[in-house]
Design a protein around this motif. Structure first.
Motif, PDB file in Angstrom:
ATOM      1  N   GLU A 181       0.830  -1.206   0.000  1.00 50.55           N
ATOM      2  CA  GLU A 181       0.000   0.000   0.000  1.00 50.55           C
ATOM      3  C   GLU A 181       0.870   1.263   0.000  1.00 50.55           C
ATOM      4  O   GLU A 181       0.653   2.196  -0.766  1.00 50.55           O
ATOM      5  CB  GLU A 181      -0.937   0.006   1.220  1.00 50.55           C
ATOM      6  N   LYS A 197      -1.330   9.601   7.732  1.00 52.58           N
ATOM      7  CA  LYS A 197      -2.771   9.880   7.852  1.00 52.58           C
ATOM      8  C   LYS A 197      -3.584   9.032   6.875  1.00 52.58           C
ATOM      9  O   LYS A 197      -4.618   8.483   7.233  1.00 52.58           O
ATOM     10  CB  LYS A 197      -3.021  11.348   7.528  1.00 52.58           C
ATOM     11  N   LEU A 198      -3.097   8.943   5.637  1.00 51.26           N
ATOM     12  CA  LEU A 198      -3.832   8.185   4.621  1.00 51.26           C
ATOM     13  C   LEU A 198      -3.911   6.714   4.973  1.00 51.26           C
ATOM     14  O   LEU A 198      -4.913   6.059   4.737  1.00 51.26           O
ATOM     15  CB  LEU A 198      -3.143   8.337   3.253  1.00 51.26           C
ATOM     16  N   ARG A 230     -18.362  17.176 -12.312  1.00 53.56           N
ATOM     17  CA  ARG A 230     -19.543  16.864 -11.507  1.00 53.56           C
ATOM     18  C   ARG A 230     -20.265  18.141 -11.095  1.00 53.56           C
ATOM     19  O   ARG A 230     -19.652  19.201 -10.993  1.00 53.56           O
ATOM     20  CB  ARG A 230     -19.128  16.098 -10.247  1.00 53.56           C
ATOM     21  N   GLU A 256      -9.611   1.120  -2.470  1.00 51.38           N
ATOM     22  CA  GLU A 256      -8.404   1.368  -1.668  1.00 51.38           C
ATOM     23  C   GLU A 256      -8.168   2.866  -1.513  1.00 51.38           C
ATOM     24  O   GLU A 256      -7.837   3.364  -0.444  1.00 51.38           O
ATOM     25  CB  GLU A 256      -7.198   0.703  -2.337  1.00 51.38           C
ATOM     26  N   GLN A 294      -8.164   5.277   1.974  1.00 50.51           N
ATOM     27  CA  GLN A 294      -7.105   6.195   2.386  1.00 50.51           C
ATOM     28  C   GLN A 294      -7.653   7.595   2.621  1.00 50.51           C
ATOM     29  O   GLN A 294      -7.305   8.277   3.589  1.00 50.51           O
ATOM     30  CB  GLN A 294      -6.006   6.238   1.317  1.00 50.51           C
ATOM     31  N   ARG A 295      -8.547   8.023   1.756  1.00 51.75           N
ATOM     32  CA  ARG A 295      -9.139   9.348   1.911  1.00 51.75           C
ATOM     33  C   ARG A 295      -9.993   9.404   3.174  1.00 51.75           C
ATOM     34  O   ARG A 295     -10.039  10.423   3.859  1.00 51.75           O
ATOM     35  CB  ARG A 295      -9.988   9.686   0.703  1.00 51.75           C
ATOM     36  N   ASN A 328      -9.497   7.654   5.926  1.00 50.85           N
ATOM     37  CA  ASN A 328      -8.568   7.786   7.046  1.00 50.85           C
ATOM     38  C   ASN A 328      -8.116   9.232   7.185  1.00 50.85           C
ATOM     39  O   ASN A 328      -8.051   9.780   8.283  1.00 50.85           O
ATOM     40  CB  ASN A 328      -7.328   6.910   6.824  1.00 50.85           C
ATOM     41  N   PHE A 329      -7.793   9.828   6.055  1.00 49.64           N
ATOM     42  CA  PHE A 329      -7.275  11.197   6.045  1.00 49.64           C
ATOM     43  C   PHE A 329      -8.311  12.197   6.556  1.00 49.64           C
ATOM     44  O   PHE A 329      -8.039  12.998   7.442  1.00 49.64           O
ATOM     45  CB  PHE A 329      -6.855  11.562   4.616  1.00 49.64           C
ATOM     46  N   ALA A 349     -15.119  11.661  -1.759  1.00 51.23           N
ATOM     47  CA  ALA A 349     -14.862  11.228  -3.136  1.00 51.23           C
ATOM     48  C   ALA A 349     -14.265  12.398  -3.903  1.00 51.23           C
ATOM     49  O   ALA A 349     -14.845  12.936  -4.840  1.00 51.23           O
ATOM     50  CB  ALA A 349     -16.154  10.750  -3.792  1.00 51.23           C
ATOM     51  N   ILE A 405      -6.983  13.858  -2.962  1.00 52.95           N
ATOM     52  CA  ILE A 405      -6.284  14.189  -1.713  1.00 52.95           C
ATOM     53  C   ILE A 405      -5.885  15.662  -1.696  1.00 52.95           C
ATOM     54  O   ILE A 405      -5.988  16.338  -0.672  1.00 52.95           O
ATOM     55  CB  ILE A 405      -5.009  13.319  -1.583  1.00 52.95           C
TER      56      ILE A 405
END
Lengths: 165, 388
Positions: free
Chosen positions: A7, A25-26, A160, B293, B297-298, B300-301, B367, B370
């Motif tokens: 990862e 953090k990620l 979007r 995945e 991660q996002r 968690n951030f 969504a 980062i």
């Protein structure tokens, strides 16, 4: 290799500029854990370096020239293609060397300032090697995608709508 | 000629979505970082798009069967069995719809009669209550509580049940809270549901997007398949919102009844989208995994950033929403969202638009790249510091 190492490597493969704090953090790990993982991976030589993908055409007046050279060689007894590959990849002009299946043996990527400079290197150094039988040189005209990154892709607008349920 | 009087009373009485008003506000501004978006930032994976091109080139531009191409239904059936241990007959128990939204509409129109009550668990997706009303039913809302991590409790369902209750609408993982119910929790709910003979509409559009525990599909729980209409689609996990493609799976008689409405009102889901979905089912695993995945991660951030800022936020188990409390700021969720937008150009959605239980919270969609999340967190920090 552990899942967590994979990862981490995938994250910095995409962006070598990520700070340790952010990686932590990620991944939901501590900064110390991430630093230690990075140190381990560097020691294991799983991480070989941190390079930057640059579009030199945006900075320099003249674009660098890249050639892909198909090289046919005579393999040497006992060491196969490795010895001649090394003779070639030691030259700083050479950016990449691959052993290929098919019509030729080595694919050599060469960078230079001008076509003349590359031509000189190929005729005087590369072709002049005893074990090199022939070379076919292809100059790169335009780079569309390099190492998974699309160049000249300015269209990164978010298409979007601003708020949606 | 004044035409308002021609509008049916039912539609006239329908409240416009609170999201709409907020959208109008945000759309006028420049340099907005939006955490208000309920859809992936990823563009549809290229192989799905390319397959759709190919189908168009081959001349697949006509209607398909009402229930959707049989090849697609077969692939969906395989997928449901491979990923969620569910066994649905592609010929009789599946219908391909125009987004999961249409599947919800079809399901409710199929089962609801005037006077029927349908339990809706809030805070929830904004469309459930209006669709129940449009189908002629009476929505009965339950508010999940922050102290329960917004998890629906079986006692709450018990309390909401009356002799008129016909069905319950579940959404797991949930929009806007990101709440994830595990197998045991679903089993507890199943007991109450069975005892009271309720029908379940299980919206599992975010099923692929769970990050910590294994996912259990509601109909895979013992005795629940026979009383559940499973609703899902390609929008979220497959990054295909604009293609408008979803599906419903359930008991053959209910699906047949849904297809009846579908054939008269929609005919079939768009053909080119069905071809893209076929590719998604056959060769989409890798893309879904990579996106999941990245969402993890996002998550968690953003969760750790929000907590650092002082907006307490539990770790959401699924979907792509964080639902932090903004009570510390002393603002209502609408005030918070509006002032944050005006002062720092960050769009979040006030929790109250998802139901009264959402007051005191805002929905932040992660969504988003980062880079954007990072900048949004900086701006929110500045905003919150002034108010704490």
């Amino acid at each position: 290799m552990k899942e967590i190492e994979v990862e981490l490597l995938k994250l910095i493969e995409k962006n070598a500029n990520l700070k340790v704090e952010k990686i932590a953090k990620l991944m939901g790990k501590s900064i110390d854990e991430v630093s230690e993982l990075l140190r381990d991976l560097e020691e294991k030589k799983a991480i070989l370096g941190y390079s930057t993908l640059i579009d030199w055409a945006k900075v320099l007046d003249t674009e660098e020239v890249t050639a892909m050279v198909d090289v046919k060689v005579t393999p040497a007894r006992g060491v196969g293609f490795d010895k001649v590959a090394e003779r070639i990849y030691r030259f700083p002009e050479v950016k990449a060397v691959y052993l290929m299946s098919g019509a030729y043996d080595l694919s050599v990527s060469v960078k230079g300032k001008t076509m003349t400079e590359i031509g000189k290197f190929i005729s005087e150094k590369l072709s002049a090697l005893d074990s090199v039988l022939s070379t076919t040189t292809h100059f790169v005209l335009k780079r569309y995608k390099h190492d998974g990154i699309i160049l000249h892709d300015d269209d990164d607008d978010d298409k979007r709508i601003v708020v949606s349920p | 000629m004044k035409t308002t009087s021609y509008i049916s009373r039912q539609v006239e009485n329908l409240k416009p979505s609170g999201i709409r008003r907020f959208f109008d506000l945000a759309a006028q501004m420049d340099d907005v970082i939006s955490l208000g978006v309920g859809e992936p930032d990823f563009v549809t994976p290229w192989n799905f798009i390319e397959q759709s091109f190919h189908a168009l080139e081959q001349g697949y531009t006509s209607y398909t069967e009402n229930a959707g191409m049989i090849e697609l239904r077969e692939e969906i059936s395989n997928y449901l069995s491979g990923s969620f241990q569910l066994d649905y007959d592609p010929n009789e128990q599946l219908v391909v719809t125009v987004g999961a939204s249409q599947a919800i509409d079809l399901a409710l129109r199929t089962v609801v009669e005037p006077g029927d009550e349908v339990i809706v668990v809030e805070p929830s997706f904004v469309a459930y209550v209006p669709i129940v009303s449009l189908a002629g039913g009476t929505p009965v809302t339950i508010q999940t509580k922050a102290e329960d991590d917004f998890k629906l409790k079986p006692e709450q369902v018990k309390e909401a049940i009356t002799p008129k209750t016909k069905a319950i609408m579940l959404c797991n993982p949930n929009n806007p809270t990101g709440t994830f119910l595990n197998k045991e929790e679903l089993q507890q709910l199943a007991k109450v549901i069975e005892k009271n003979d309720l029908l379940v509409l299980s919206d599992e559009i975010y099923a692929e997007l769970t990050y910590d525990d294994n996912y259990t599909s509601f109909p895979s729980i013992e005795k629940m398949k026979e009383r559940t209409i499973l609703i899902s689609g390609f929008s979220k996990a497959f990054a295909m919102t604009g293609w408008r493609l979803g599906y419903a799976a359930g008991p053959a008689d209910i699906i047949a009844a849904m297809v009846k409405i579908h054939q008269y009102t929609m005919m079939c889901a768009p053909t080119m989208a069905q071809h893209a979905a076929l590719e998604a089912m056959k060769n989409g695993r890798q893309s879904v995994q990579e996106m999941t995945e990245s969402y993890k991660q996002r998550r968690n951030f953003i969760v750790s950033s929000l907590n650092e800022i002082g907006l307490s936020c539990p770790n959401p188990g699924g979907a792509f929403y964080a639902f932090p409390s903004i009570k510390e700021t002393g603002l209502s969720s609408a005030e918070f969202a509006e002032q944050l937008l005006q002062e720092e150009q960050v769009a979040v959605v006030p929790g109250e638009v998802f139901g009264s239980g959402g007051e005191g919270y805002v929905r932040c969609s992660y969504a988003t790249s980062i880079k954007q999340l990072d900048e949004a967190m900086e701006r929110m920090k500045r905003f919150v510091e002034k108010r704490l």
